[in-house]
Every structure is written in structure tokens, then in C-alpha cells.
Write a protein that holds these residues in place. Structure first.
Motif, PDB file in Angstrom:
ATOM      1  N   VAL A   1      34.421  36.044  41.123  1.00  0.00           N
ATOM      2  CA  VAL A   1      35.794  35.594  40.855  1.00  0.00           C
ATOM      3  C   VAL A   1      35.878  34.065  40.920  1.00  0.00           C
ATOM      4  CG1 VAL A   1      38.175  35.660  41.687  1.00  0.00           C
ATOM      5  CG2 VAL A   1      36.809  37.759  41.643  1.00  0.00           C
ATOM      6  N   LYS A   2      35.087  33.468  41.793  1.00  0.00           N
ATOM      7  CA  LYS A   2      35.079  32.008  41.922  1.00  0.00           C
ATOM      8  C   LYS A   2      34.698  31.333  40.611  1.00  0.00           C
ATOM      9  CE  LYS A   2      35.299  28.133  44.242  1.00  0.00           C
ATOM     10  NZ  LYS A   2      36.620  27.594  44.694  1.00  0.00           N
ATOM     11  N   THR A   3      33.946  32.018  39.745  1.00  0.00           N
ATOM     12  CA  THR A   3      33.536  31.438  38.458  1.00  0.00           C
ATOM     13  C   THR A   3      34.644  31.501  37.414  1.00  0.00           C
ATOM     14  OG1 THR A   3      32.653  33.501  37.484  1.00  0.00           O
ATOM     15  CG2 THR A   3      31.182  32.218  38.924  1.00  0.00           C
ATOM     16  N   LEU A   4      35.729  32.232  37.719  1.00  0.00           N
ATOM     17  CA  LEU A   4      36.818  32.415  36.751  1.00  0.00           C
ATOM     18  C   LEU A   4      37.937  31.430  37.065  1.00  0.00           C
ATOM     19  CD1 LEU A   4      36.911  36.339  36.849  1.00  0.00           C
ATOM     20  CD2 LEU A   4      35.627  34.882  35.251  1.00  0.00           C
ATOM     21  N   ASP A   5      37.944  30.296  36.370  1.00  0.00           N
ATOM     22  CA  ASP A   5      38.901  29.246  36.713  1.00  0.00           C
ATOM     23  C   ASP A   5      40.324  29.539  36.243  1.00  0.00           C
ATOM     24  OD1 ASP A   5      38.543  28.867  33.981  1.00  0.00           O
ATOM     25  OD2 ASP A   5      37.509  26.948  34.186  1.00  0.00           O
ATOM     26  N   ASN A   6      40.507  30.649  35.563  1.00  0.00           N
ATOM     27  CA  ASN A   6      41.849  31.051  35.138  1.00  0.00           C
ATOM     28  C   ASN A   6      42.530  31.960  36.169  1.00  0.00           C
ATOM     29  OD1 ASN A   6      39.751  32.918  34.313  1.00  0.00           O
ATOM     30  ND2 ASN A   6      41.382  34.150  33.407  1.00  0.00           N
ATOM     31  N   VAL A   7      41.809  32.344  37.219  1.00  0.00           N
ATOM     32  CA  VAL A   7      42.362  33.256  38.229  1.00  0.00           C
ATOM     33  C   VAL A   7      43.214  32.476  39.225  1.00  0.00           C
ATOM     34  CG1 VAL A   7      41.792  34.786  40.162  1.00  0.00           C
ATOM     35  CG2 VAL A   7      40.537  34.967  38.003  1.00  0.00           C
ATOM     36  N   GLU A   8      44.476  32.861  39.333  1.00  0.00           N
ATOM     37  CA  GLU A   8      45.396  32.187  40.243  1.00  0.00           C
ATOM     38  C   GLU A   8      45.290  32.707  41.668  1.00  0.00           C
ATOM     39  OE1 GLU A   8      49.061  30.723  37.436  1.00  0.00           O
ATOM     40  OE2 GLU A   8      49.300  32.625  38.499  1.00  0.00           O
ATOM     41  N   LYS A   9      45.070  34.018  41.811  1.00  0.00           N
ATOM     42  CA  LYS A   9      44.929  34.572  43.151  1.00  0.00           C
ATOM     43  C   LYS A   9      44.281  35.948  43.087  1.00  0.00           C
ATOM     44  CE  LYS A   9      49.546  36.670  43.657  1.00  0.00           C
ATOM     45  NZ  LYS A   9      50.732  36.736  44.533  1.00  0.00           N
ATOM     46  N   VAL A  10      43.914  36.438  44.263  1.00  0.00           N
ATOM     47  CA  VAL A  10      43.281  37.745  44.397  1.00  0.00           C
ATOM     48  C   VAL A  10      44.141  38.612  45.311  1.00  0.00           C
ATOM     49  CG1 VAL A  10      41.226  38.996  45.159  1.00  0.00           C
ATOM     50  CG2 VAL A  10      40.992  36.710  44.149  1.00  0.00           C
ATOM     51  N   GLU A  11      44.444  39.815  44.832  1.00  0.00           N
ATOM     52  CA  GLU A  11      45.180  40.784  45.645  1.00  0.00           C
ATOM     53  C   GLU A  11      44.183  41.813  46.177  1.00  0.00           C
ATOM     54  OE1 GLU A  11      49.646  40.963  43.869  1.00  0.00           O
ATOM     55  OE2 GLU A  11      48.174  42.148  42.791  1.00  0.00           O
ATOM     56  N   LEU A  12      43.930  41.766  47.473  1.00  0.00           N
ATOM     57  CA  LEU A  12      43.054  42.741  48.124  1.00  0.00           C
ATOM     58  C   LEU A  12      43.932  43.862  48.659  1.00  0.00           C
ATOM     59  CD1 LEU A  12      40.662  40.266  49.955  1.00  0.00           C
ATOM     60  CD2 LEU A  12      40.225  41.539  47.840  1.00  0.00           C
TER      61      LEU A  12
END
Length: 243
Positions: free
Chosen positions: A186-197
Motif C-alpha cells: 500500500v505504501k507504493t500506492l501514492d493515490n491512497v489517502e488512508k487504510v481502513e483496517l
């Protein structure tokens, strides 16, 4: 031209967990995955839809709640909404024209020209990555991981705002090796604003009984607060925003 019809499971007029703000949620019918922990198993079969609606009919219902969702928006989920890309495209087009924020909650299993057209009218993608380990992903969902990763890469290529969703299941995805690998990815995806666990729960178990399916995770306890915090810390260490 044949009229576009959507296979719809249900509507929710006051959603608060599927995107920012207060949202109108449309649950679409049909899904290619068979996730062992699915809490919407009654949405699997497309032909079991409770409603058949045109995009215009659905939008008319949405408009009844416009004052409540103006600062939130509309989310299409399921099931798998991108099984019905024509309906999704036309409904989101109507929403965008009316100034409403749009989101699609998807497994990322489908990516074709029609899906890409639908994504043009999608402000936010909620991408559910079930497991980063290919073999475990297949045993958990009955489908391959590769299409999901290709979908994620496409979202990155076009700069589409994305939230990653990941359900943590004791004994399956509650695995530090997998969690670290997913966080690195996920760290490689610069379009990701946040992660919902999302902690595993059993609230949808009764739906399996209702459709005559065996729930293979029967007896698995909900995820503990300690293990959820462990997962959150793994993602925080990568500088990722966690919810």
C-alpha cells in the motif's frame, strides 16, 4: 438502444461508514467472490435482486435525501457494483451532474473499458484487498489476487483517490507476515489517502443460513482489540493514515 437496468439488493439512506460524511448507499446484487467471512452473502447471485431499476429511477430516490447527503454523497457497494458498469456509470454521471460526491466500494476484480468509463465519474474508490498472499487470497475468496493488484495499479496510474479496506480475520489475515507485506504494498500506492483496517465480526453469519450455505468460520471469535491495534501499528510504521 436497450434500456440500462440495475440489479439492486437494497438502499440505505443514512450511511456513515462507506465514504466521507453522511451518504446514500446503493447495494447492488451479484458478486464473483465468495469470501468466507462475507456479511452480505445474500447479494451474491445477481438474479436474486429485489429490485430492477434504471439509473434514473435510482437517482430519483437519491434526490429525496439530497439535503441530508449534500456534505457526504453517494456510495455504490454490493455485492460487486462493477459487475454492472453501465448502470454504475450512468447513475454516477447523474450524481456528478447534480454536484454529489461519488464513491464505489469494490473488490477490484473487474477492469475493462466499461469499468474504466464508470471510474471517470467516481470521486473515491474504496478498494477491498482481502489478502496480499495469493494462495490465502484464493482460499479465502475463490478468486485470484492478480486482477485485484492490476486494478490497484490502474487506480494509481490515473491518480484516483482511494481508500484501502482490509478485513482482519483471526487465523487467516491476522498474520503479521501478511500485514507487513500488505502495508509495504500500500505504501507504493501514492493515490491512497488512508487504510481502513476492519476487525472480523459475525454479524452477517445468519445470512448464510438464510441462503442455505455453510458458514465455514463458525466458532471463530471476533478480532481482539489488541490484535487490531497490532495491525494498526504495522501500517502506522509505514507512515500510512489509519482508520
Amino acid at each position: 438502444m436497450e434500456e440500462i437496468m440495475g440489479y439492486v439488493h437494497s438502499h440505505e439512506s443514512f450511511g456513515t461508514v462507506d465514504g466521507p460524511g453522511i451518504r446514500y448507499i446503493v447495494f447492488l446484487q451479484g458478486c464473483p467472490l465468495r469470501c468466507r467471512y462475507c456479511h452480505n452473502a445474500d447479494t451474491w447471485e445477481k438474479n436474486n435482486a429485489k429490485y430492477r431499476e434504471t439509473p434514473e429511477q435510482t437517482f430519483k430516490e437519491i434526490c429525496k435525501y439530497k439535503n441530508f447527503i449534500q456534505s457526504g454523497g453517494v456510495t455504490l457497494t454490493g455485492g460487486e457494483p462493477l459487475m454492472q458498469p453501465d448502470y454504475v456509470r450512468e447513475l454516477l454521471k447523474l450524481c456528478k451532474k447534480d454536484g454529489l460526491h461519488t464513491a464505489v466500494d469494490t473488490s477490484g476484480y473487474f477492469l475493462n473499458d466499461k469499468v474504466k468509463e464508470a471510474l471517470e465519474y467516481t470521486d473515491l474508490v474504496l478498494l477491498d484487498i482481502k489478502c496480499i498472499d495469493p494462495e490465502t487470497h484464493k482460499s479465502l475468496t475463490r478468486v485470484e489476487l492478480d486482477p485485484v493488484l492490476k486494478f490497484a495499479q490502474y487506480l494509481k496510474e490515473i491518480g484516483k483517490k482511494t481508500w484501502i479496506r482490509h478485513v482482519i480475520v483471526p487465523g487467516i489475515t491476522d498474520n503479521d507476515e501478511y500485514l507487513n507485506k500488505l502495508a509495504d504494498y500500500v505504501k507504493t500506492l501514492d493515490n491512497v489517502e488512508k487504510v481502513e483496517l476492519l476487525p472480523y465480526h459475525t454479524l452477517g453469519e445468519y445470512k448464510w443460513d438464510n441462503i442455505g450455505e455453510h458458514y465455514s468460520l463458525k466458532g471463530v471469535a471476533p478480532l481482539s482489540k489488541e490484535r487490531l491495534e497490532n495491525a494498526r501499528e504495522i501500517f502506522r510504521k509505514r507512515g500510512l493514515t489509519i482508520q
